[in-house]
Design a protein around this motif. Structure first.
Motif, PDB file in Angstrom:
ATOM      1  N   PRO A 105       0.708  -1.309   0.085  1.00 59.66           N
ATOM      2  CA  PRO A 105       0.016   0.005  -0.010  1.00 59.66           C
ATOM      3  C   PRO A 105       0.747   1.295   0.062  1.00 59.66           C
ATOM      4  O   PRO A 105       1.984   1.382   0.650  1.00 59.66           O
ATOM      5  CB  PRO A 105      -0.879  -0.276   1.378  1.00 59.66           C
ATOM      6  CG  PRO A 105      -0.860  -1.782   1.779  1.00 59.66           C
ATOM      7  CD  PRO A 105       0.532  -1.955   1.119  1.00 59.66           C
ATOM      8  N   ARG A 106       0.590   2.294  -0.829  1.00 60.50           N
ATOM      9  CA  ARG A 106       1.312   3.504  -0.686  1.00 60.50           C
ATOM     10  C   ARG A 106       0.507   4.276   0.231  1.00 60.50           C
ATOM     11  O   ARG A 106      -0.330   5.273  -0.042  1.00 60.50           O
ATOM     12  CB  ARG A 106       1.089   4.171  -2.288  1.00 60.50           C
ATOM     13  CG  ARG A 106       2.130   5.115  -2.380  1.00 60.50           C
ATOM     14  CD  ARG A 106       2.124   5.599  -3.899  1.00 60.50           C
ATOM     15  NE  ARG A 106       2.893   6.839  -4.089  1.00 60.50           N
ATOM     16  CZ  ARG A 106       2.241   7.866  -4.761  1.00 60.50           C
ATOM     17  NH1 ARG A 106       1.197   8.056  -4.950  1.00 60.50           N
ATOM     18  NH2 ARG A 106       3.450   9.034  -4.826  1.00 60.50           N
ATOM     19  N   LYS A 107       1.297   4.365   1.485  1.00 60.69           N
ATOM     20  CA  LYS A 107       0.918   5.220   2.413  1.00 60.69           C
ATOM     21  C   LYS A 107       1.646   6.496   2.644  1.00 60.69           C
ATOM     22  O   LYS A 107       2.770   6.600   1.995  1.00 60.69           O
ATOM     23  CB  LYS A 107       1.297   4.258   3.664  1.00 60.69           C
ATOM     24  CG  LYS A 107       0.482   3.110   3.956  1.00 60.69           C
ATOM     25  CD  LYS A 107       0.732   2.255   5.164  1.00 60.69           C
ATOM     26  CE  LYS A 107       0.240   0.933   5.334  1.00 60.69           C
ATOM     27  NZ  LYS A 107       0.326   0.161   6.727  1.00 60.69           N
ATOM     28  N   THR A 108       0.717   7.454   3.380  1.00 59.53           N
ATOM     29  CA  THR A 108       1.373   8.824   3.517  1.00 59.53           C
ATOM     30  C   THR A 108       2.379   8.637   4.933  1.00 59.53           C
ATOM     31  O   THR A 108       2.063   7.620   5.692  1.00 59.53           O
ATOM     32  CB  THR A 108       0.319   9.782   3.837  1.00 59.53           C
ATOM     33  OG1 THR A 108      -0.563   9.226   4.847  1.00 59.53           O
ATOM     34  CG2 THR A 108      -0.491  10.026   2.687  1.00 59.53           C
ATOM     35  N   SER A 109       3.229   9.540   5.323  1.00 59.61           N
ATOM     36  CA  SER A 109       4.035   9.521   6.378  1.00 59.61           C
ATOM     37  C   SER A 109       3.237  10.167   7.482  1.00 59.61           C
ATOM     38  O   SER A 109       2.374  11.084   7.306  1.00 59.61           O
ATOM     39  CB  SER A 109       5.165  10.277   6.239  1.00 59.61           C
ATOM     40  OG  SER A 109       5.987   9.675   5.055  1.00 59.61           O
ATOM     41  N   PRO A 110       3.361   9.603   8.766  1.00 60.09           N
ATOM     42  CA  PRO A 110       2.356   9.969  10.049  1.00 60.09           C
ATOM     43  C   PRO A 110       2.977  11.307  10.311  1.00 60.09           C
ATOM     44  O   PRO A 110       3.910  11.249  10.581  1.00 60.09           O
ATOM     45  CB  PRO A 110       2.441   8.884  10.712  1.00 60.09           C
ATOM     46  CG  PRO A 110       3.870   8.140  10.492  1.00 60.09           C
ATOM     47  CD  PRO A 110       3.983   8.222   9.035  1.00 60.09           C
ATOM     48  N   ALA A 111       2.107  12.381  10.492  1.00 62.69           N
ATOM     49  CA  ALA A 111       2.504  13.494  11.030  1.00 62.69           C
ATOM     50  C   ALA A 111       2.329  13.695  12.704  1.00 62.69           C
ATOM     51  O   ALA A 111       1.178  14.092  13.235  1.00 62.69           O
ATOM     52  CB  ALA A 111       1.735  14.613  10.302  1.00 62.69           C
ATOM     53  N   LEU A 112       3.187  12.948  13.267  1.00 63.07           N
ATOM     54  CA  LEU A 112       3.199  13.003  14.640  1.00 63.07           C
ATOM     55  C   LEU A 112       3.427  14.274  15.335  1.00 63.07           C
ATOM     56  O   LEU A 112       3.919  15.190  14.670  1.00 63.07           O
ATOM     57  CB  LEU A 112       4.511  11.949  15.351  1.00 63.07           C
ATOM     58  CG  LEU A 112       4.230  10.536  14.666  1.00 63.07           C
ATOM     59  CD1 LEU A 112       5.628   9.721  14.914  1.00 63.07           C
ATOM     60  CD2 LEU A 112       2.896   9.711  15.256  1.00 63.07           C
ATOM     61  N   PRO A 113       3.107  14.224  16.703  1.00 65.25           N
ATOM     62  CA  PRO A 113       3.178  15.607  17.341  1.00 65.25           C
ATOM     63  C   PRO A 113       4.646  16.301  17.341  1.00 65.25           C
ATOM     64  O   PRO A 113       4.607  17.645  16.769  1.00 65.25           O
ATOM     65  CB  PRO A 113       2.884  15.459  18.836  1.00 65.25           C
ATOM     66  CG  PRO A 113       1.957  14.280  18.791  1.00 65.25           C
ATOM     67  CD  PRO A 113       2.313  13.326  17.532  1.00 65.25           C
ATOM     68  N   SER A 114       5.569  15.533  17.210  1.00 65.13           N
ATOM     69  CA  SER A 114       7.164  16.248  17.022  1.00 65.13           C
ATOM     70  C   SER A 114       7.112  16.739  15.935  1.00 65.13           C
ATOM     71  O   SER A 114       7.887  17.710  15.535  1.00 65.13           O
ATOM     72  CB  SER A 114       8.233  15.003  17.417  1.00 65.13           C
ATOM     73  OG  SER A 114       8.008  13.875  16.469  1.00 65.13           O
ATOM     74  N   VAL A 115       6.711  16.046  14.650  1.00 58.08           N
ATOM     75  CA  VAL A 115       6.805  16.506  13.348  1.00 58.08           C
ATOM     76  C   VAL A 115       6.099  17.682  12.924  1.00 58.08           C
ATOM     77  O   VAL A 115       6.520  18.595  12.466  1.00 58.08           O
ATOM     78  CB  VAL A 115       6.272  15.311  12.310  1.00 58.08           C
ATOM     79  CG1 VAL A 115       6.115  15.611  11.174  1.00 58.08           C
ATOM     80  CG2 VAL A 115       7.069  14.091  12.338  1.00 58.08           C
ATOM     81  N   LEU A 116       4.910  17.672  13.664  1.00 59.49           N
ATOM     82  CA  LEU A 116       3.850  18.983  13.609  1.00 59.49           C
ATOM     83  C   LEU A 116       4.796  20.181  14.136  1.00 59.49           C
ATOM     84  O   LEU A 116       4.784  21.112  13.394  1.00 59.49           O
ATOM     85  CB  LEU A 116       2.789  18.653  14.062  1.00 59.49           C
ATOM     86  CG  LEU A 116       1.689  17.797  13.607  1.00 59.49           C
ATOM     87  CD1 LEU A 116       0.346  17.843  14.230  1.00 59.49           C
ATOM     88  CD2 LEU A 116       1.113  18.512  12.110  1.00 59.49           C
ATOM     89  N   ALA A 117       5.202  20.001  15.336  1.00 53.50           N
ATOM     90  CA  ALA A 117       5.829  20.987  15.959  1.00 53.50           C
ATOM     91  C   ALA A 117       7.227  21.654  15.156  1.00 53.50           C
ATOM     92  O   ALA A 117       7.307  22.798  15.045  1.00 53.50           O
ATOM     93  CB  ALA A 117       6.503  20.579  17.420  1.00 53.50           C
ATOM     94  N   THR A 118       7.771  20.702  14.439  1.00 55.67           N
ATOM     95  CA  THR A 118       8.988  21.264  13.546  1.00 55.67           C
ATOM     96  C   THR A 118       8.367  21.950  12.377  1.00 55.67           C
ATOM     97  O   THR A 118       8.853  23.125  12.066  1.00 55.67           O
ATOM     98  CB  THR A 118       9.829  19.894  13.197  1.00 55.67           C
ATOM     99  OG1 THR A 118      10.306  19.253  14.345  1.00 55.67           O
ATOM    100  CG2 THR A 118      10.915  20.329  12.130  1.00 55.67           C
ATOM    101  N   ALA A 119       7.397  21.336  11.808  1.00 57.47           N
ATOM    102  CA  ALA A 119       6.799  22.241  10.598  1.00 57.47           C
ATOM    103  C   ALA A 119       6.028  23.413  10.994  1.00 57.47           C
ATOM    104  O   ALA A 119       6.467  24.356  10.305  1.00 57.47           O
ATOM    105  CB  ALA A 119       5.558  21.194   9.908  1.00 57.47           C
ATOM    106  N   LEU A 120       5.610  23.515  12.214  1.00 56.57           N
ATOM    107  CA  LEU A 120       5.107  24.793  12.561  1.00 56.57           C
ATOM    108  C   LEU A 120       6.162  25.813  12.928  1.00 56.57           C
ATOM    109  O   LEU A 120       5.658  27.047  12.933  1.00 56.57           O
ATOM    110  CB  LEU A 120       4.141  24.457  13.876  1.00 56.57           C
ATOM    111  CG  LEU A 120       2.650  23.847  13.434  1.00 56.57           C
ATOM    112  CD1 LEU A 120       1.792  23.317  14.698  1.00 56.57           C
ATOM    113  CD2 LEU A 120       2.055  24.834  12.771  1.00 56.57           C
TER     114      LEU A 120
END
Length: 374
Positions: free
Chosen positions: A155-170
């Motif tokens: 399956p072609r899955k998306t990467s999970p946006a975990l809280p630490s990932v969101l914090a970095t992006a924000l």
């Protein structure tokens, strides 16, 4: 999915009668060519069309048009299709590289194409073909790809946006601008509600409220869960950190919208490079896009993808990353699976959600290697 389930799904496609395919049709054996009772009022056809997502509808029609073109090329009747015709077509696709990728379709796409053929038969009032042979072709194709460890078998899955990932992006989102406030609200509210892009795009300013029972706790978000076709009131609580708090993010964005005079209607609006809200878009001299400025599902996904690209985050990032990140983070934190599933609008017994449970089991202390002590 069983054949019966597929027929039910097929009956939910908009009936356009497919006039261009008349020469490819033949009356079903033993049935009259004209059934005096086989008609629907226009409003009923609209109701039926509303039962299937626009993106699915367009994909089915595109699949079917390609199938009809192939039938004409090889001299087979496209409708009503013989089971052998469908099996032949699917077998042909497993061996035919696509121009864009240089490789044949994946098994999951072939399964959608089979559903497309059946769906468009039903939409035209023709008995859908039996597809056991075609499905066996897909099963054999999937085994060959799995044996070769081909990525198309996975399956072609998306990467999970975990809280630490969101914090970095924000951390690189400019929240001093209206666009930055909007993007932060999309990222955090999408995560907190485990929302799909279509569900976020459908939100209105009126969808976010603060009734007495959640006052001091957070906000209430009313959204339509597209897959299960149900409205849901989701309680979104305050976060522990101001920078990643979904309640503060959405309130800040709502306040900015109010300053612009936008106090009702679409919540997430397109904003141009100069910061203008809901500017008209023209293509070929004609206005396109939602006149009220409501963002599309692709635009919602672009917000996620661009935010991750801005911080050099590797992976496949789309709007579904927020939903997948919520499920993974909640389960790793040992949140109750039933409550997690219902908060995110997954159907009870959802196979997709069970897949998230299995992934989370390998990330926390439920992993058997945790206690082995290597």
């Amino acid at each position: 999915m069983s054949p019966d389930e597929e027929v039910v799904e097929a009956e939910l496609v908009e009936d356009e009668r497919l006039p261009a395919l008349a020469e490819d049709r033949a009356p079903a054996s033993g049935l009259p060519e004209e059934d005096p009772d086989a008609w629907l009022p226009a409003e009923v056809e609209e109701d039926i069309g509303a039962g299937i997502a626009d993106s699915t509808d367009s994909a089915y029609k595109r699949d079917f048009a390609e199938y009809v073109a192939w039938c004409r090329e090889v001299g087979r009747r496209s409708m009503p299709a013989a089971p052998q015709t469908v099996a032949h077509y699917i077998s042909h696709l497993t061996r035919t590289p696509r121009e864009r990728t240089g490789r044949p379709y994946s098994p999951s796409t072939l399964e959608r194409i089979i559903a497309s053929i059946r769906t468009m038969h039903s939409a035209a009032g023709v008995q859908p073909p039996e597809t056991k042979g075609a499905r066996k072709v897909v099963a054999g194709y999937k085994r060959r790809l799995s044996d070769a460890d081909d990525a198309r078998a996975r399956p072609r899955k998306t990467s999970p946006a975990l809280p630490s990932v969101l914090a970095t992006a924000l951390s690189v989102v400019d929240r001093a601008t209206l666009k930055g406030k909007r993007d932060a609200a999309i990222l955090l509210l999408g995560f907190a509600c485990a929302a799909r892009a279509v569900e976020l795009a459908g939100l209105n300013v009126e969808s976010v409220t603060e009734p007495e029972e959640v006052r001091g706790v957070g906000v209430r978000v009313r959204l339509y869960r597209k897959k299960v076709k149900k409205w849901q009131n989701v309680t979104v609580k305050y976060g522990k950190q101001p920078e990643t708090c979904p309640v503060l993010a959405v309130r800040t964005y709502l306040e900015a919208l109010a300053v612009e005079g936008h106090t009702s209607g679409p919540l997430f609006l397109r904003i141009d490079r100069w910061g203008y809200l809901a500017p008209p878009i023209y293509r070929g001299g004609k206005q396109v896009g939602d006149p009220a400025g409501r963002m599309t599902t692709d635009a919602i996904s672009d917000v996620v993808e661009l935010a991750m690209a801005a911080v050099g985050m590797r992976g496949r990032w789309r709007s579904h990353s927020l939903r997948r990140g919520f499920a993974t983070a909640a389960l790793v934190a040992k949140a109750d699976p039933i409550h997690t599933s219902r908060h995110g609008g997954w159907a009870d017994g959802s196979k997709a959600f069970q897949g998230y449970v299995q992934e989370a089991d390998g990330l926390d202390d439920r992993n058997p290697l945790t206690e082995i002590g290597l």
